[in-house]
Design an enzyme around this catalytic site. Sequence first.
Site, mmCIF file in Angstrom:
data_model
loop_
_atom_site.group_PDB
_atom_site.id
_atom_site.type_symbol
_atom_site.label_atom_id
_atom_site.label_comp_id
_atom_site.label_asym_id
_atom_site.label_seq_id
_atom_site.Cartn_x
_atom_site.Cartn_y
_atom_site.Cartn_z
ATOM 1 N N ASP A 49 -43.884 22.468 30.963
ATOM 2 C CA ASP A 49 -42.507 22.403 31.439
ATOM 3 C C ASP A 49 -42.390 21.622 32.744
ATOM 4 O O ASP A 49 -41.433 20.876 32.959
ATOM 5 C CB ASP A 49 -41.955 23.815 31.635
ATOM 6 C CG ASP A 49 -41.619 24.478 30.304
ATOM 7 O OD1 ASP A 49 -41.698 23.811 29.259
ATOM 8 O OD2 ASP A 49 -41.280 25.682 30.317
ATOM 9 N N THR A 160 -33.650 30.462 32.466
ATOM 10 C CA THR A 160 -34.789 31.225 31.930
ATOM 11 C C THR A 160 -36.055 30.991 32.744
ATOM 12 O O THR A 160 -37.121 31.491 32.371
ATOM 13 C CB THR A 160 -35.059 30.829 30.462
ATOM 14 O OG1 THR A 160 -35.298 29.419 30.400
ATOM 15 C CG2 THR A 160 -33.873 31.187 29.574
#
Length: 260
Positions: A49, A160
């Site tokens: 990520d 998130t």
Amino acid sequence: MFKPEPFVTRVAFTASDRPEAQDARARLVKRYGEAPEREAQVIIALGGDGFMLETLHKHIPDCPPIYGMNRGSVGFLMNEYSEDDLLERVNAAERALIYPLRMRARDMAGQTHDALAINEVSLLRQTRQTAKLRISIDDKVRLAELFCDGALVATPAGSTAYNLSAHGPIIPLDARVLALTPISAFRPRRWRGALLPHTAKVAFEILEADKRPVSAVADNLEVRDVLSVDVAEDRSIGLTMLFDAGRSLEERVLAEQFSA
């Protein structure tokens, strides 16, 4: 803003420094060939990520769609890694359009720092002393004093990430709201944050900055010893991420709300 083309045949590959990402890049380039990044219709990002965020930042403002495959530690923003049928997967992928936050931070030396954040802008105490913040929304003071370890403003795409770890709400991608979340609030202890319209302009004033120094972080760019920080969504910049059919970012964010 980048305008997508109807059928993708030209892709470029970029990879993090991890050996598994570099090895994957070499194999994929050998199998599918590679276009220069400036001519590519889609960029294939190989990593985790953090590398996806790095790739998006690198190509602002004219960012082509980014299709990530997980060759890192965390892969919430990445697709499952597979070397088969890559172009077919890319052409069938679902698109997620996200807008970054623009941070403007003024430090104790009088300098102003501008930065973009795809996930969140966070304010963090620099020493053992708690931070003392004043928070205004659209030029109206909403919280005169917040004693805390820090606070953050998160986009739906970033809700998130750090925001969730700080017990902030998960936000559907199309909700057009931002999360304002305290980090270890001490006083008022029961304040858990707020959901704001995406048009909101959030202003943080650091109180007692000499005694209680605070840093401001836009994704991975840090500004230390700040006096004030302004945060607002920048709708002039749209970033597109691609996700395999049936595994859209909207679906992942929704599923995260029901995870154990």
